[in-house]
Design a protein around this motif. Structure first.
Motif, PDB file in Angstrom:
ATOM      1  N   GLU A  11      -5.759   1.507  -7.907  1.00 49.00           N
ATOM      2  CA  GLU A  11      -6.433   2.449  -7.021  1.00 49.00           C
ATOM      3  C   GLU A  11      -7.904   2.080  -6.900  1.00 49.00           C
ATOM      4  O   GLU A  11      -8.516   1.591  -7.843  1.00 49.00           O
TER       5      GLU A  11
ATOM      6  N   VAL B 143      -7.354   4.201  -1.737  1.00 51.37           N
ATOM      7  CA  VAL B 143      -6.166   3.398  -1.466  1.00 51.37           C
ATOM      8  C   VAL B 143      -5.450   3.080  -2.770  1.00 51.37           C
ATOM      9  O   VAL B 143      -6.085   2.852  -3.803  1.00 51.37           O
ATOM     10  N   THR B 144      -4.139   3.097  -2.710  1.00 52.20           N
ATOM     11  CA  THR B 144      -3.317   2.820  -3.883  1.00 52.20           C
ATOM     12  C   THR B 144      -2.312   1.727  -3.519  1.00 52.20           C
ATOM     13  O   THR B 144      -1.669   1.802  -2.465  1.00 52.20           O
ATOM     14  N   TYR B 145      -2.216   0.736  -4.392  1.00 50.27           N
ATOM     15  CA  TYR B 145      -1.295  -0.378  -4.180  1.00 50.27           C
ATOM     16  C   TYR B 145      -0.346  -0.512  -5.363  1.00 50.27           C
ATOM     17  O   TYR B 145      -0.762  -0.406  -6.513  1.00 50.27           O
TER      18      TYR B 145
ATOM     19  N   GLU C 225       0.864  -1.175   0.000  1.00 50.08           N
ATOM     20  CA  GLU C 225       0.000   0.000   0.000  1.00 50.08           C
ATOM     21  C   GLU C 225       0.901   1.225   0.000  1.00 50.08           C
ATOM     22  O   GLU C 225       1.693   1.413   0.922  1.00 50.08           O
ATOM     23  N   VAL C 226       0.784   2.059  -1.031  1.00 48.58           N
ATOM     24  CA  VAL C 226       1.664   3.225  -1.155  1.00 48.58           C
ATOM     25  C   VAL C 226       0.937   4.531  -0.877  1.00 48.58           C
ATOM     26  O   VAL C 226       1.581   5.571  -0.746  1.00 48.58           O
ATOM     27  N   ASP C 227      -0.404   4.499  -0.789  1.00 48.55           N
ATOM     28  CA  ASP C 227      -1.155   5.701  -0.461  1.00 48.55           C
ATOM     29  C   ASP C 227      -2.496   5.309   0.135  1.00 48.55           C
ATOM     30  O   ASP C 227      -3.076   4.280  -0.227  1.00 48.55           O
ATOM     31  N   ASN C 228      -2.972   6.136   1.064  1.00 50.86           N
ATOM     32  CA  ASN C 228      -4.255   5.898   1.718  1.00 50.86           C
ATOM     33  C   ASN C 228      -4.698   7.247   2.280  1.00 50.86           C
ATOM     34  O   ASN C 228      -4.070   7.766   3.198  1.00 50.86           O
ATOM     35  N   TYR C 229      -5.746   7.821   1.685  1.00 56.97           N
ATOM     36  CA  TYR C 229      -6.215   9.116   2.171  1.00 56.97           C
ATOM     37  C   TYR C 229      -7.741   9.169   2.134  1.00 56.97           C
ATOM     38  O   TYR C 229      -8.391   8.411   1.423  1.00 56.97           O
TER      39      TYR C 229
ATOM     40  N   ARG D 135       0.227  -0.449 -10.740  1.00 54.78           N
ATOM     41  CA  ARG D 135      -0.320   0.390  -9.666  1.00 54.78           C
ATOM     42  C   ARG D 135      -1.839   0.370  -9.803  1.00 54.78           C
ATOM     43  O   ARG D 135      -2.380   0.519 -10.892  1.00 54.78           O
TER      44      ARG D 135
END
Length: 143
Positions: free
Chosen positions: A122, A66-68, A46-50, A120
Motif C-alpha cells: 500500500e 493504492v493497494t497492490y 491493483e486491488v484497491d484505489n481510493y 500486499r
C-alpha cells in the motif's frame, strides 16, 4: 482517478531482469491468474484505489491510496528457494517505490507441486504532472 499500474509493473519487470539468466521463463503479468501456464510467474494486480481524504481539499483528487497484490508462483525442483529469491527482488522493487508491505505469506494450491507466495502493498500516491511522456508521482507510506 490516479493510476500507476504501468509504473509498478514495469518497475518489477526491470528489477527481475538479472534473474532471467537463471529463470528464462520468468514472466510478469498485470492480472491474477488461477494457474500460470509458465513458471516462475509474477502477477501484479491493483486491488484497491481510493481518494486519500486527508488531502482532499479541492474538487479533484490530489492523492490516492493504492493497494497492490503481488503473487509469485514456482514449480521447479527448488520451488520454495526459487520463489523466495524472486520475492526478495520484488519486495525491494516495491520498497524502492515507497510502498509498504502490509501482508505476506504462503498460500497453498490444490496442486502441492506449485508454490505460491503472496504479498500486499500500500502507498499514498500524489497526482503527478506530465513531463514529456513521463508522469511523475510522489509516493508516501500510508500511516
Amino acid at each position: 482517478m490516479i493510476t500507476i499500474e504501468n509504473l509498478v509493473v514495469n518497475s518489477i519487470a526491470d528489477a527481475i531482469t538479472p534473474l532471467l539468466t537463471e529463470y528464462p521463463t520468468l514472466k510478469v503479468g498485470s492480472m491474477y491468474v488461477d494457474l500460470p501456464t509458465e513458471m516462475p510467474y509474477i502477477s501484479v494486480e491493483e486491488v484497491d484505489n481510493y481518494t486519500y481524504r486527508a488531502s482532499h481539499v479541492s474538487l479533484q483528487e490530489d492523492h490516492a491510496v493504492v493497494t497492490y497484490d503481488v503473487n509469485v508462483w514456482a514449480n521447479d525442483p527448488t520451488l520454495k528457494t526459487t520463489a523466495k529469491r524472486i520475492v526478495d527482488v520484488v519486495d525491494t522493487a516495491m520498497q524502492n517505490l515507497k510502498f509498504t508491505r502490509i501482508m505476506s505469506g504462503v498460500f497453498p494450491n490444490i496442486d502441492r507441486t506449485i508454490y505460491r507466495y503472496t504479498m500486499r502493498y500500500e502507498a499514498v500516491v500524489q497526482k503527478g504532472k506530465v513531463e514529456g511522456d513521463t508522469i511523475i508521482y510522489q509516493m508516501y507510506h500510508n500511516t
